[in-house]
Write a protein that holds these residues in place. Structure first.
Motif, PDB file in Angstrom:
ATOM      1  N   ARG A  43       0.838  -1.205   0.000  1.00  0.00           N
ATOM      2  CA  ARG A  43       0.000   0.000   0.000  1.00  0.00           C
ATOM      3  C   ARG A  43       0.872   1.254   0.000  1.00  0.00           C
ATOM      4  NH1 ARG A  43      -5.000  -2.655   2.483  1.00  0.00           N
ATOM      5  NH2 ARG A  43      -6.119  -0.676   2.726  1.00  0.00           N
ATOM      6  N   ILE A  44       1.896   1.256   0.856  1.00  0.00           N
ATOM      7  CA  ILE A  44       2.811   2.395   0.922  1.00  0.00           C
ATOM      8  C   ILE A  44       3.463   2.627  -0.436  1.00  0.00           C
ATOM      9  CG2 ILE A  44       4.976   3.217   1.940  1.00  0.00           C
ATOM     10  CD1 ILE A  44       4.134   1.504   4.444  1.00  0.00           C
ATOM     11  N   ALA A  45       3.949   1.529  -1.043  1.00  0.00           N
ATOM     12  CA  ALA A  45       4.624   1.644  -2.336  1.00  0.00           C
ATOM     13  C   ALA A  45       3.697   2.209  -3.401  1.00  0.00           C
ATOM     14  CB  ALA A  45       5.166   0.283  -2.768  1.00  0.00           C
ATOM     15  N   ALA A  46       2.413   1.853  -3.344  1.00  0.00           N
ATOM     16  CA  ALA A  46       1.455   2.355  -4.341  1.00  0.00           C
ATOM     17  C   ALA A  46       1.365   3.879  -4.294  1.00  0.00           C
ATOM     18  CB  ALA A  46       0.088   1.724  -4.098  1.00  0.00           C
ATOM     19  N   TYR A  47       1.294   4.437  -3.092  1.00  0.00           N
ATOM     20  CA  TYR A  47       1.143   5.892  -2.968  1.00  0.00           C
ATOM     21  C   TYR A  47       2.467   6.619  -3.177  1.00  0.00           C
ATOM     22  CZ  TYR A  47      -3.521   4.806  -1.373  1.00  0.00           C
ATOM     23  OH  TYR A  47      -4.808   4.342  -1.306  1.00  0.00           O
ATOM     24  N   PHE A  48       3.570   6.005  -2.770  1.00  0.00           N
ATOM     25  CA  PHE A  48       4.868   6.646  -3.007  1.00  0.00           C
ATOM     26  C   PHE A  48       5.222   6.616  -4.490  1.00  0.00           C
ATOM     27  CE2 PHE A  48       5.455   6.851   1.476  1.00  0.00           C
ATOM     28  CZ  PHE A  48       6.455   7.783   1.683  1.00  0.00           C
ATOM     29  N   SER A  49       4.872   5.550  -5.193  1.00  0.00           N
ATOM     30  CA  SER A  49       5.156   5.508  -6.628  1.00  0.00           C
ATOM     31  C   SER A  49       4.338   6.560  -7.362  1.00  0.00           C
ATOM     32  CB  SER A  49       4.875   4.114  -7.195  1.00  0.00           C
ATOM     33  OG  SER A  49       3.496   3.789  -7.113  1.00  0.00           O
ATOM     34  N   ASP A  50       3.095   6.766  -6.922  1.00  0.00           N
ATOM     35  CA  ASP A  50       2.254   7.813  -7.514  1.00  0.00           C
ATOM     36  C   ASP A  50       2.876   9.194  -7.295  1.00  0.00           C
ATOM     37  OD1 ASP A  50      -0.324   8.866  -8.641  1.00  0.00           O
ATOM     38  OD2 ASP A  50      -0.509   9.690  -6.627  1.00  0.00           O
ATOM     39  N   ALA A  51       3.373   9.425  -6.069  1.00  0.00           N
ATOM     40  CA  ALA A  51       4.005  10.711  -5.763  1.00  0.00           C
ATOM     41  C   ALA A  51       5.299  10.897  -6.554  1.00  0.00           C
ATOM     42  CB  ALA A  51       4.290  10.798  -4.268  1.00  0.00           C
ATOM     43  N   LEU A  52       6.077   9.827  -6.695  1.00  0.00           N
ATOM     44  CA  LEU A  52       7.331   9.908  -7.450  1.00  0.00           C
ATOM     45  C   LEU A  52       7.063  10.194  -8.928  1.00  0.00           C
ATOM     46  CD1 LEU A  52       9.318   6.958  -5.812  1.00  0.00           C
ATOM     47  CD2 LEU A  52       9.772   9.408  -5.545  1.00  0.00           C
ATOM     48  N   GLN A  53       6.019   9.578  -9.461  1.00  0.00           N
ATOM     49  CA  GLN A  53       5.665   9.850 -10.857  1.00  0.00           C
ATOM     50  C   GLN A  53       5.289  11.315 -11.037  1.00  0.00           C
ATOM     51  OE1 GLN A  53       2.548   7.380 -12.403  1.00  0.00           O
ATOM     52  NE2 GLN A  53       2.716   8.176 -14.472  1.00  0.00           N
ATOM     53  N   SER A  54       4.499  11.854 -10.096  1.00  0.00           N
ATOM     54  CA  SER A  54       4.130  13.275 -10.159  1.00  0.00           C
ATOM     55  C   SER A  54       5.367  14.153 -10.066  1.00  0.00           C
ATOM     56  CB  SER A  54       3.159  13.622  -9.027  1.00  0.00           C
ATOM     57  OG  SER A  54       1.954  12.912  -9.164  1.00  0.00           O
ATOM     58  N   ARG A  55       6.317  13.744  -9.239  1.00  0.00           N
ATOM     59  CA  ARG A  55       7.553  14.520  -9.083  1.00  0.00           C
ATOM     60  C   ARG A  55       8.367  14.512 -10.374  1.00  0.00           C
ATOM     61  NH1 ARG A  55      10.325  18.059  -5.492  1.00  0.00           N
ATOM     62  NH2 ARG A  55      12.395  18.208  -6.392  1.00  0.00           N
ATOM     63  N   ILE A  56       8.434  13.370 -11.027  1.00  0.00           N
ATOM     64  CA  ILE A  56       9.183  13.277 -12.290  1.00  0.00           C
ATOM     65  C   ILE A  56       8.556  14.196 -13.338  1.00  0.00           C
ATOM     66  CG2 ILE A  56       9.752  11.746 -14.216  1.00  0.00           C
ATOM     67  CD1 ILE A  56       9.946   9.462 -12.128  1.00  0.00           C
ATOM     68  N   ILE A  57       7.222  14.162 -13.439  1.00  0.00           N
ATOM     69  CA  ILE A  57       6.530  15.015 -14.411  1.00  0.00           C
ATOM     70  C   ILE A  57       6.760  16.493 -14.085  1.00  0.00           C
ATOM     71  CG2 ILE A  57       4.248  15.699 -15.260  1.00  0.00           C
ATOM     72  CD1 ILE A  57       3.386  12.760 -14.817  1.00  0.00           C
ATOM     73  N   SER A  58       6.653  16.836 -12.793  1.00  0.00           N
ATOM     74  CA  SER A  58       6.892  18.225 -12.380  1.00  0.00           C
ATOM     75  C   SER A  58       8.313  18.658 -12.711  1.00  0.00           C
ATOM     76  CB  SER A  58       6.635  18.383 -10.879  1.00  0.00           C
ATOM     77  OG  SER A  58       5.281  18.130 -10.565  1.00  0.00           O
ATOM     78  N   SER A  59       9.274  17.769 -12.476  1.00  0.00           N
ATOM     79  CA  SER A  59      10.673  18.096 -12.755  1.00  0.00           C
ATOM     80  C   SER A  59      10.900  18.312 -14.242  1.00  0.00           C
ATOM     81  CB  SER A  59      11.585  16.981 -12.235  1.00  0.00           C
ATOM     82  OG  SER A  59      11.483  16.860 -10.837  1.00  0.00           O
ATOM     83  N   CYS A  60      10.242  17.491 -15.062  1.00  0.00           N
ATOM     84  CA  CYS A  60      10.391  17.646 -16.516  1.00  0.00           C
ATOM     85  C   CYS A  60       9.791  18.968 -16.994  1.00  0.00           C
ATOM     86  CB  CYS A  60       9.712  16.486 -17.236  1.00  0.00           C
ATOM     87  SG  CYS A  60      10.558  14.892 -17.056  1.00  0.00           S
TER      88      CYS A  60
END
Length: 447
Positions: free
Chosen positions: A101-118
């Motif tokens: 469950r933790i990994a599901a929400y952290f992966s979602d946040a990391l994906q958002s961070r990657i998009i924001s960084s790009c």
């Protein structure tokens, strides 16, 4: 010619299964049953150990992938980080074990961070009225599943009750009132003491006028049932952005003001922190109570992304474990709390570096900020601590810990502090330092 030996002859080997079994004595039967049970129990233990080992191995692998992804993001290797996300997504699940469950929400946040960084933009997550409604409902579920919200309510109410002893007119300013779940408890405490309460006023701030008005009606009905004179003032917005500070002014002689809020990472509660501090001083409250997440040391604006990630992973692992201790994996309320509250906070911390990313440095620990502004601490040892201890004793939660430290109360999960409650009063030598006109001038100059 020799005759064949009959099949029933004792000389003929007979299959064991065809030999009539003699009945066992009671003691022999008991021994056999115990042996079977021991065999099945051993198989069950072995199977459980294998499952546990497999789950731990899966959790460790997920942790390794998350750390690799976060490290790649921290060094701007965004393509490498993005390539790790599919495997993390495949292994994680918002309905699985706590690590999944933790990994599901952290992966979602990391994906958002990657998009924001790009894109090179880090917009704060908006709080729309419909989103505010979902958050309020999720907080209701959180209150039912966990003692953390109740801890905030019980502790602050007890401190406020002590602060207004002998007072018959009370004004409460709640900087993030949501559904006002806390205040009926205070009403009941005030109504049960000797002497009649002449009035209780609550000024509640929030993102939706509709929700605020509904909250006001519910509290009004509850106060009426207890015979308490009640008034509610709804203020849509944040205290640091309020243009007319007169909404916080006392309306009655001898009215005492108290301020409360529960600080979190879902969204920015205060607006301008500088104006918030000045306004808090000008209100001259008898008491300020605040409950904060013990997250700030690990994800403050001064720390790098990887440091914030590791700190958040540690903190939310404890939160997910604590919530899972009281609710099963299929519990829909648990899922709603994790998605609407925990998931949104994780995304805010990692994807946009907190609930408000602007040029202004945001306060990370309000207790420290109030101390720097020369507010004086008020100890929560004694009755507030006793009430918090009774709260934990009322429910079958075994992993929570309660610690009193320098007058503050810390509620944790297995010795990791999750929330800190503290109480404050304005500087005793500066009651008249900043009057209402001065605050209005400050507000005008900042607009």
């Amino acid at each position: 010619m020799l005759q064949g030996v009959p099949s029933s002859s004792p000389l003929t080997p007979t299959p064991t299964s065809m030999v009539p079994k003699r009945p066992l004595s009671p003691s022999q039967q008991q021994t056999q049953d115990q042996s079977k049970r021991h065999h099945h129990h051993h198989q069950y233990i072995t199977s459980n150990k294998e499952l546990t080992s497999l789950a731990e191995s899966r959790g460790l692998h997920l942790l390794t992938l998350l750390l690799q992804c976060a490290e790649a993001i921290s060094t701007d290797r965004l393509t490498e980080a993005f390539d790790l996300l599919p495997e993390i997504t495949e292994l994680s699940s918002p309905f699985g074990s706590s690590p999944e469950r933790i990994a599901a929400y952290f992966s979602d946040a990391l994906q958002s961070r990657i998009i924001s960084s790009c894109l090179g933009t880090y917009p704060p997550l908006p709080l729309k009225p419909d989103h505010a409604r979902k958050l309020s409902l999720a907080f209701q579920s959180y209150n039912a599943l966990s003692p953390l919200v109740k801890f905030s309510h019980f502790t602050a109410n007890q401190a406020i009750y002590q602060a207004v002893e002998g007072v018959d007119r009370v004004h409460v300013v709640d900087l993030d009132i949501m559904q006002g779940l806390q205040w009926p408890g205070l009403f009941h405490m005030l109504a049960s003491r000797p002497g009649k309460m002449l009035s209780v006023r609550i000024t509640g701030l929030g993102a939706s006028t509709e929700l605020l008005e509904a909250t006001g009606r519910r509290m009004s009905d509850f106060a009426a049932a207890l015979g308490i004179g009640f008034e509610f003032c709804a203020v849509e917005g944040k205290i640091g952005d309020v243009q007319d500070a007169s909404v916080f002014a006392s309306r009655y002689e001898n009215e005492v003001t108290v301020v409360h809020w529960m600080h979190h990472c879902l969204y920015d509660v205060t607006g301008s922190d500088m104006i918030t501090i000045q306004l808090l001083r000008s209100l001259r409250p008898k008491l300020i109570t605040i409950v904060e997440q013990d997250l700030s040391q690990s994800h403050g604006q001064g720390s790098d992304f990887l440091g914030r990630f590791v700190g958040a992973l540690h903190y939310y692992s404890a939160l997910f474990d604590a919530l899972g201790d009281g609710a099963g994996t299929e519990n829909l309320e648990r899922h709603d709390v994790e998605r609407q509250l925990f998931g949104a906070e994780i995304r805010n911390i990692l994807a946009v570096n907190g609930p408000k990313r602007t040029g202004e440095a945001k306060v990370e620990l309000w207790a420290e900020e109030l101390r720097r502004a020369q507010f004086e601490p008020v100890s929560l040892a004694g009755s507030p601590a006793a009430q918090a201890g009774l709260l934990l004793g009322m429910f079958p939660w075994k992993g929570y810990t309660l610690v009193e430290e320098n007058g503050c109360l810390k509620l944790g999960w297995k010795d990791l502090s999750l929330l800190t409650a503290s109480a404050w009063r304005p500087p005793s030598d500066s009651w008249e330092e900043l009057d209402q006109q001065g605050v209005q001038s400050l507000l005008s100059s900042s607009s």
